[in-house]
Design a protein around this motif. Structure first.
Motif, PDB file in Angstrom:
ATOM      1  N   ALA A 172       0.528  -0.833  -0.022  1.00 16.27           N
ATOM      2  CA  ALA A 172       0.236  -0.514  -0.151  1.00 16.27           C
ATOM      3  C   ALA A 172       0.629   1.150  -0.155  1.00 16.27           C
ATOM      4  N   ILE A 173       1.975   1.215   0.789  1.00 18.18           N
ATOM      5  CA  ILE A 173       3.527   1.807   0.438  1.00 18.18           C
ATOM      6  C   ILE A 173       3.687   2.429  -0.469  1.00 18.18           C
ATOM      7  N   ALA A 174       4.243   1.085  -0.990  1.00 17.85           N
ATOM      8  CA  ALA A 174       4.664   1.306  -2.074  1.00 17.85           C
ATOM      9  C   ALA A 174       3.505   2.047  -3.682  1.00 17.85           C
ATOM     10  N   LYS A 175       2.396   1.694  -3.830  1.00 21.63           N
ATOM     11  CA  LYS A 175       1.340   1.865  -4.182  1.00 21.63           C
ATOM     12  C   LYS A 175       1.225   3.188  -4.711  1.00 21.63           C
ATOM     13  N   ALA A 176       1.573   4.068  -2.680  1.00 25.49           N
ATOM     14  CA  ALA A 176       0.630   5.574  -2.392  1.00 25.49           C
ATOM     15  C   ALA A 176       2.785   6.259  -3.400  1.00 25.49           C
ATOM     16  N   ALA A 177       3.786   5.689  -3.230  1.00 29.44           N
ATOM     17  CA  ALA A 177       5.116   6.382  -3.336  1.00 29.44           C
ATOM     18  C   ALA A 177       4.656   6.411  -5.341  1.00 29.44           C
ATOM     19  N   ARG A 178       3.968   5.594  -5.898  1.00 28.56           N
ATOM     20  CA  ARG A 178       4.460   4.826  -7.207  1.00 28.56           C
ATOM     21  C   ARG A 178       3.895   5.517  -8.179  1.00 28.56           C
ATOM     22  N   GLU A 179       3.142   6.110  -7.765  1.00 34.44           N
ATOM     23  CA  GLU A 179       1.705   7.179  -7.913  1.00 34.44           C
ATOM     24  C   GLU A 179       2.195   8.427  -7.845  1.00 34.44           C
ATOM     25  N   ARG A 180       3.246   8.969  -7.002  1.00 38.30           N
ATOM     26  CA  ARG A 180       3.702  10.316  -7.147  1.00 38.30           C
ATOM     27  C   ARG A 180       5.596  10.074  -7.919  1.00 38.30           C
ATOM     28  N   ASP A 181       5.938   9.209  -8.196  1.00 36.26           N
ATOM     29  CA  ASP A 181       7.152   9.033  -8.208  1.00 36.26           C
ATOM     30  C   ASP A 181       7.983   9.931  -7.525  1.00 36.26           C
ATOM     31  N   ILE A 182       8.047   8.400  -5.895  1.00 33.97           N
ATOM     32  CA  ILE A 182       8.886   9.184  -4.657  1.00 33.97           C
ATOM     33  C   ILE A 182       9.288   7.457  -4.808  1.00 33.97           C
ATOM     34  N   TRP A 183      10.303   7.812  -3.824  1.00 29.71           N
ATOM     35  CA  TRP A 183      11.625   5.574  -3.394  1.00 29.71           C
ATOM     36  C   TRP A 183      10.862   5.488  -2.620  1.00 29.71           C
ATOM     37  N   VAL A 184      10.759   4.246  -2.709  1.00 27.40           N
ATOM     38  CA  VAL A 184      11.058   3.922  -1.839  1.00 27.40           C
ATOM     39  C   VAL A 184      11.855   3.022  -1.344  1.00 27.40           C
ATOM     40  N   LEU A 185      12.183   3.071  -0.016  1.00 27.46           N
ATOM     41  CA  LEU A 185      13.672   1.956   0.835  1.00 27.46           C
ATOM     42  C   LEU A 185      13.153   1.449   1.889  1.00 27.46           C
ATOM     43  N   MET A 186      13.605   0.596   2.261  1.00 33.82           N
ATOM     44  CA  MET A 186      13.651  -0.790   2.768  1.00 33.82           C
ATOM     45  C   MET A 186      14.299  -1.379   3.720  1.00 33.82           C
ATOM     46  N   ASP A 187      14.733  -1.051   4.819  1.00 30.06           N
ATOM     47  CA  ASP A 187      15.726  -1.822   5.863  1.00 30.06           C
ATOM     48  C   ASP A 187      15.215  -3.321   6.271  1.00 30.06           C
ATOM     49  N   ASN A 188      15.388  -4.353   5.817  1.00 37.00           N
ATOM     50  CA  ASN A 188      14.807  -5.578   5.133  1.00 37.00           C
ATOM     51  C   ASN A 188      15.679  -6.478   6.191  1.00 37.00           C
ATOM     52  N   THR A 189      16.583  -6.182   6.518  1.00 37.17           N
ATOM     53  CA  THR A 189      17.240  -7.187   7.496  1.00 37.17           C
ATOM     54  C   THR A 189      16.308  -8.429   8.874  1.00 37.17           C
ATOM     55  N   TRP A 190      15.660  -7.958   8.750  1.00 34.14           N
ATOM     56  CA  TRP A 190      15.030  -9.069   9.869  1.00 34.14           C
ATOM     57  C   TRP A 190      14.204 -10.639   8.695  1.00 34.14           C
ATOM     58  N   ALA A 191      13.485  -9.734   8.100  1.00 38.88           N
ATOM     59  CA  ALA A 191      13.226 -11.165   7.228  1.00 38.88           C
ATOM     60  C   ALA A 191      14.587 -12.045   6.404  1.00 38.88           C
ATOM     61  N   THR A 192      15.391 -10.651   6.269  1.00 38.58           N
ATOM     62  CA  THR A 192      16.397 -11.426   5.054  1.00 38.58           C
ATOM     63  C   THR A 192      15.942 -11.540   3.481  1.00 38.58           C
ATOM     64  N   PRO A 193      16.270 -11.660   2.844  1.00 36.18           N
ATOM     65  CA  PRO A 193      15.331 -11.837   1.157  1.00 36.18           C
ATOM     66  C   PRO A 193      15.029 -13.067   1.387  1.00 36.18           C
ATOM     67  N   LEU A 194      15.514 -13.872   1.769  1.00 34.08           N
ATOM     68  CA  LEU A 194      14.856 -15.207   2.063  1.00 34.08           C
ATOM     69  C   LEU A 194      12.955 -15.182   2.503  1.00 34.08           C
ATOM     70  N   TYR A 195      12.559 -14.193   3.901  1.00 35.84           N
ATOM     71  CA  TYR A 195      11.723 -13.939   4.669  1.00 35.84           C
ATOM     72  C   TYR A 195      10.796 -13.029   3.325  1.00 35.84           C
ATOM     73  N   PHE A 196      10.904 -12.099   3.179  1.00 39.11           N
ATOM     74  CA  PHE A 196      10.093 -10.682   2.427  1.00 39.11           C
ATOM     75  C   PHE A 196      10.726 -10.628   1.036  1.00 39.11           C
ATOM     76  N   ARG A 197      10.219 -10.165   0.347  1.00 38.70           N
ATOM     77  CA  ARG A 197      10.698 -10.581  -1.665  1.00 38.70           C
ATOM     78  C   ARG A 197      10.745  -9.000  -2.038  1.00 38.70           C
ATOM     79  N   ALA A 198      11.637  -7.844  -1.151  1.00 37.53           N
ATOM     80  CA  ALA A 198      11.189  -6.678  -1.653  1.00 37.53           C
ATOM     81  C   ALA A 198      10.848  -5.758  -2.384  1.00 37.53           C
ATOM     82  N   PHE A 199      11.238  -6.465  -3.641  1.00 40.56           N
ATOM     83  CA  PHE A 199      10.910  -5.600  -5.591  1.00 40.56           C
ATOM     84  C   PHE A 199       9.572  -6.448  -5.979  1.00 40.56           C
ATOM     85  N   ASP A 200       9.454  -7.657  -5.184  1.00 43.39           N
ATOM     86  CA  ASP A 200       7.662  -8.549  -5.535  1.00 43.39           C
ATOM     87  C   ASP A 200       7.397  -7.103  -4.824  1.00 43.39           C
ATOM     88  N   HIS A 201       7.019  -6.733  -3.702  1.00 43.50           N
ATOM     89  CA  HIS A 201       6.645  -5.680  -3.104  1.00 43.50           C
ATOM     90  C   HIS A 201       6.407  -4.036  -3.585  1.00 43.50           C
TER      91      HIS A 201
END
Ligand SMILES: *Cc1c(COP(=O)(O)O)cnc(C)c1O
Length: 396
Positions: A172-201
């Motif tokens: 939901a946050i990424a959708k709002a950002a993308r519509e306005r050309d705002i970058w979305v950064l994520m600190d994904n340390t807890w899940a690692t890429p194994l448990y959260f696919r940041a780019f897919d979201h």
């Protein structure tokens, strides 16, 4: 990947295969399984022409080496991004990523649940270069759009939140950002890429404190920034300009840790969930903050978006005297008291978010404890905590 598996490139490898094979090229190293540690500053050019054109893969030790490249390749494959750069710590990965996108006059939106040193960077450094930080409620979801204006350059997310484990609605946050050309950064340390696919979201830049699960042995500091196609040029340029230099020794330790990441995480996950469930049934515990635990805050979004959970969570205790808390913590046999996490060993630290939050209020009925569940026998960890609760009662 260049270890002989590339003929089957149409078939995507699973995460366990990627961590085992990613970034390895044994026959480029005389058949040795692991990428060697290339130490060095100076890299020689064979001819005047090459030197003038800066025309070779490695040019100077600060930039890249075959060892750091191997780790970048492996993390990039895991994250599924277009490009990965390393940093000498997770915090440097965070600060480099933010600096890649902002200029004086910009605003950034920062989750109020962010890792405290990230907050300190915004308050002490971004503020001095004319970049304003607006803290937001981590649970804001699609209402994020209301905080965005023409000056908003990026949204910084961290899910779950440091210490307090709020799960953010990243799509939901990424959708709002993308519509306005705002970058979305994520600190994904807890899940690692194994448990959260940041780019897919919908995330543009995924940050790891590789110090935690990727290194996995509490023996090195390391960070990574993985960017999508859109974001990669800015991240790459900024990392080079800032003079970031990750040592090959550290990169080697990152690679060695990465090889066992999948099996370690499975164990951290299982033990973490079992101990969180056991703690939830204890009379000393008011609430368990573990998003993968059914009924815990954030569980529904966690289930929708994540594919697993790691070994880090918090508990809020019922009120107890400081002396009771000290009696519990001071004599634990297996749980150590100290910062960082993601190593093989169990850790416990008291925390209090209420002192620095600005967009949200945070409170706990009694002391709050963050636990990292390591790779020890689960029953031994429970017995250690149980003895601690007994000492707390005696002292109480
Ligand atoms: C530890 C941590 C960092 C910083 O990593 P360092 O390698 O210690 O600098 C950043 N984000 C999160 C969520 C962390 O837990």
């Amino acid at each position: 990947m260049s270890d002989g598996n590339s003929d089957n490139s149409s078939r995507k490898l699973g995460a366990a295969s990627v961590v085992t094979h990613g970034g390895r090229d044994p026959f480029a190293a005389h058949g040795f399984v692991n990428t060697p540690v290339y130490r060095g500053s100076t890299v020689l050019f064979p001819t005047f022409e090459k030197l003038k054109a800066y025309d070779q893969r490695y040019t100077y030790g600060r930039n890249t080496s075959p060892t750091t490249d191997a780790l970048c390749e492996a993390i990039g494959l895991l994250e599924g991004g277009a490009f990965t750069v390393l940093a000498s710590s997770g915090l440097e990965a965070v600060t480099t990523a933010i600096l890649s996108f902002v200029e004086a006059g910009d605003e950034i939106l920062m989750t109020d649940s962010v890792y405290f040193p990230t907050r300190r960077f915004c308050d002490q450094v971004l503020s001095r270069i004319g970049v304003k930080t607006i803290y937001y409620d981590p649970l804001i979801g699609a209402d994020m759009a209301k905080l965005m204006n023409e000056r908003t350059r990026l949204v910084f997310t961290e899910s779950p939140g440091s210490q307090s484990f709020e799960i953010q609605d990243i799509p939901a946050i990424a959708k709002a950002a993308r519509e306005r050309d705002i970058w979305v950064l994520m600190d994904n340390t807890w899940a690692t890429p194994l448990y959260f696919r940041a780019f897919d979201h919908g995330v543009d830049v995924s940050i790891q404190s590789a110090t935690k699960y990727i290194v996995g042995h509490a023996d090195a500091l390391l960070g990574s920034i993985t960017a999508n196609d859109r974001a990669m040029a800015q991240v790459k340029r900024t990392s080079i300009a800032l003079g970031s230099a990750t040592g090959s020794e550290e990169a080697f330790l990152g690679l060695r840790g990465l090889r066992t990441l999948e099996v370690r995480l499975e164990r951290h996950q299982r033990a973490g969930l079992e101990i969180a469930g056991w703690l939830a049934s204890r009379s000393e515990v008011a609430q368990v903050l573990h998003p993968a635990l059914p009924g815990a805050p954030g569980h529904e979004i966690w289930k929708r978006d994540f594919t697993g959970s790691s070994g880090l969570f918090s508990v809020l205790l019922h009120p107890v005297a400081q002396s009771g808390l000290a009696a519990m913590l001071d004599n634990l046999k297996l749980f150590g008291m100290g910062y960082s996490w993601g190593g093989y060993e169990s850790l416990i630290v008291p925390f209090d978010c209420s002192t620095y939050r600005t967009a949200t209020q945070w409170s706990s009925p009694g002391p709050a404890l963050r636990l990292h569940i390591g790779l020890e026998d689960i029953d031994d960890l429970k017995a250690d905590l149980e003895a601690g609760f007994e000492r707390m009662k005696q002292a109480g």
